[in-house]
Design a protein around this motif. Structure first.
Motif, PDB file in Angstrom:
ATOM      1  N   TRP A  98     -16.798  -2.888  69.739  1.00  0.00           N
ATOM      2  CA  TRP A  98     -15.673  -2.528  70.617  1.00  0.00           C
ATOM      3  C   TRP A  98     -14.770  -1.506  69.950  1.00  0.00           C
ATOM      4  N   GLN A  99     -14.539  -1.677  68.655  1.00  0.00           N
ATOM      5  CA  GLN A  99     -13.640  -0.761  67.950  1.00  0.00           C
ATOM      6  C   GLN A  99     -14.192   0.672  67.971  1.00  0.00           C
ATOM      7  N   LYS A 100     -15.505   0.812  67.762  1.00  0.00           N
ATOM      8  CA  LYS A 100     -16.109   2.156  67.805  1.00  0.00           C
ATOM      9  C   LYS A 100     -15.956   2.785  69.188  1.00  0.00           C
ATOM     10  N   LYS A 101     -16.245   1.972  70.208  1.00  0.00           N
ATOM     11  CA  LYS A 101     -16.150   2.504  71.561  1.00  0.00           C
ATOM     12  C   LYS A 101     -14.696   2.781  71.944  1.00  0.00           C
ATOM     13  N   HIS A 102     -13.817   1.948  71.444  1.00  0.00           N
ATOM     14  CA  HIS A 102     -12.395   2.189  71.705  1.00  0.00           C
ATOM     15  C   HIS A 102     -11.946   3.503  71.072  1.00  0.00           C
ATOM     16  N   ASP A 103     -12.404   3.759  69.853  1.00  0.00           N
ATOM     17  CA  ASP A 103     -12.059   5.012  69.181  1.00  0.00           C
ATOM     18  C   ASP A 103     -12.619   6.221  69.932  1.00  0.00           C
ATOM     19  N   LEU A 104     -13.870   6.062  70.432  1.00  0.00           N
ATOM     20  CA  LEU A 104     -14.467   7.157  71.204  1.00  0.00           C
ATOM     21  C   LEU A 104     -13.681   7.428  72.487  1.00  0.00           C
ATOM     22  N   LEU A 105     -13.276   6.349  73.129  1.00  0.00           N
ATOM     23  CA  LEU A 105     -12.499   6.514  74.360  1.00  0.00           C
ATOM     24  C   LEU A 105     -11.138   7.154  74.076  1.00  0.00           C
ATOM     25  N   GLN A 106     -10.531   6.741  72.975  1.00  0.00           N
ATOM     26  CA  GLN A 106      -9.242   7.329  72.611  1.00  0.00           C
ATOM     27  C   GLN A 106      -9.390   8.817  72.315  1.00  0.00           C
ATOM     28  N   GLN A 107     -10.481   9.150  71.625  1.00  0.00           N
ATOM     29  CA  GLN A 107     -10.748  10.559  71.324  1.00  0.00           C
ATOM     30  C   GLN A 107     -10.980  11.352  72.618  1.00  0.00           C
ATOM     31  N   ALA A 108     -11.771  10.761  73.543  1.00  0.00           N
ATOM     32  CA  ALA A 108     -12.028  11.442  74.812  1.00  0.00           C
ATOM     33  C   ALA A 108     -10.738  11.614  75.607  1.00  0.00           C
ATOM     34  N   LYS A 109      -9.887  10.594  75.577  1.00  0.00           N
ATOM     35  CA  LYS A 109      -8.616  10.676  76.288  1.00  0.00           C
ATOM     36  C   LYS A 109      -7.735  11.782  75.709  1.00  0.00           C
ATOM     37  N   ASP A 110      -7.690  11.888  74.389  1.00  0.00           N
ATOM     38  CA  ASP A 110      -6.903  12.952  73.747  1.00  0.00           C
ATOM     39  C   ASP A 110      -7.443  14.334  74.087  1.00  0.00           C
ATOM     40  N   GLU A 111      -8.787  14.461  74.110  1.00  0.00           N
ATOM     41  CA  GLU A 111      -9.393  15.751  74.451  1.00  0.00           C
ATOM     42  C   GLU A 111      -9.089  16.136  75.900  1.00  0.00           C
ATOM     43  N   ILE A 112      -9.138  15.130  76.797  1.00  0.00           N
ATOM     44  CA  ILE A 112      -8.843  15.402  78.206  1.00  0.00           C
ATOM     45  C   ILE A 112      -7.396  15.853  78.367  1.00  0.00           C
ATOM     46  N   ARG A 113      -6.489  15.185  77.673  1.00  0.00           N
ATOM     47  CA  ARG A 113      -5.080  15.591  77.748  1.00  0.00           C
ATOM     48  C   ARG A 113      -4.894  17.014  77.234  1.00  0.00           C
TER      49      ARG A 113
END
Length: 195
Positions: A98-113
């Motif tokens: 979960w932590q890895k996927k959470h980090d990936l999602l956070q990274q994707a969210k930052d890139e989208i912003r």
């Protein structure tokens, strides 16, 4: 003059769009049929050639709104995915995954912003550029910079080729109009820059 075959053939072969604007003519000329557009006066032709500032602004605003909607949709998808991962985490001991996927999602969210901010900035720059271009093409602003134009008594723009001795013309600035009489029309020698 505008019924001359040589002018019609030259207009037909021209690669750039042409607007016929002889002005205040009841009959059609050959030039009207080979031009891409026909305007009743030179002033109307200028309005056809210059893009409408409000229309360009509306198009850019629509593009900006579409970009924001697309970015918001992608953000919502990422948020829903994060909620699904949270649900999976609550169902079992998958903390490391979960932590890895959470980090990936956070990274994707930052890139989208970041992409959304960049596209918004680009759209605002395009809007400012379009507004500046529309302003620079405004004929009254051109006159305000010190230029003048030669017209007939009814305001139709006169081409320099149509100037004739003893003819009455009007020189128009942004706020004044001078009535003048042509004494002579002399050709400029381009090689010596002398009259």
């Amino acid at each position: 003059m505008f019924n001359a075959e040589v002018i019609a053939r030259a207009a037909y072969r021209c690669k750039k769009p042409l607007i016929s604007a002889i002005g205040h003519e009841i009959d059609y000329t050959i030039l009207d049929f080979v031009a891409d557009r026909r305007a009743p006066t030179p002033s109307a032709a200028a309005e056809l050639a210059v893009p409408d500032r409000e229309e360009q602004k509306r198009i850019l605003l629509d593009l900006q709104q579409n970009i924001r909607k697309n970015m918001q949709n992608r953000f919502d998808l990422c948020y829903n995915g994060l909620e699904q991962y949270n649900f999976v985490l609550e169902q079992g001991p998958a903390h490391q995954s979960w932590q890895k996927k959470h980090d990936l999602l956070q990274q994707a969210k930052d890139e989208i912003r970041q992409q959304m901010q960049t596209q918004q900035n680009d759209a605002e720059l395009q809007l400012q550029h379009a507004a500046a271009l529309a302003g620079s093409l405004n004929p009254y602003k051109v006159l305000a910079r010190g230029y003048a134009m030669v017209t007939t008594a009814n305001g139709a723009i006169l081409d320099a080729e149509n100037l004739q001795p003893e003819k009455t013309i009007y020189v128009r600035s942004v706020s004044h109009r001078a009535k003048c009489r042509v004494e002579a029309v002399e050709e400029i020698n381009e090689n010596t820059q002398k009259f």
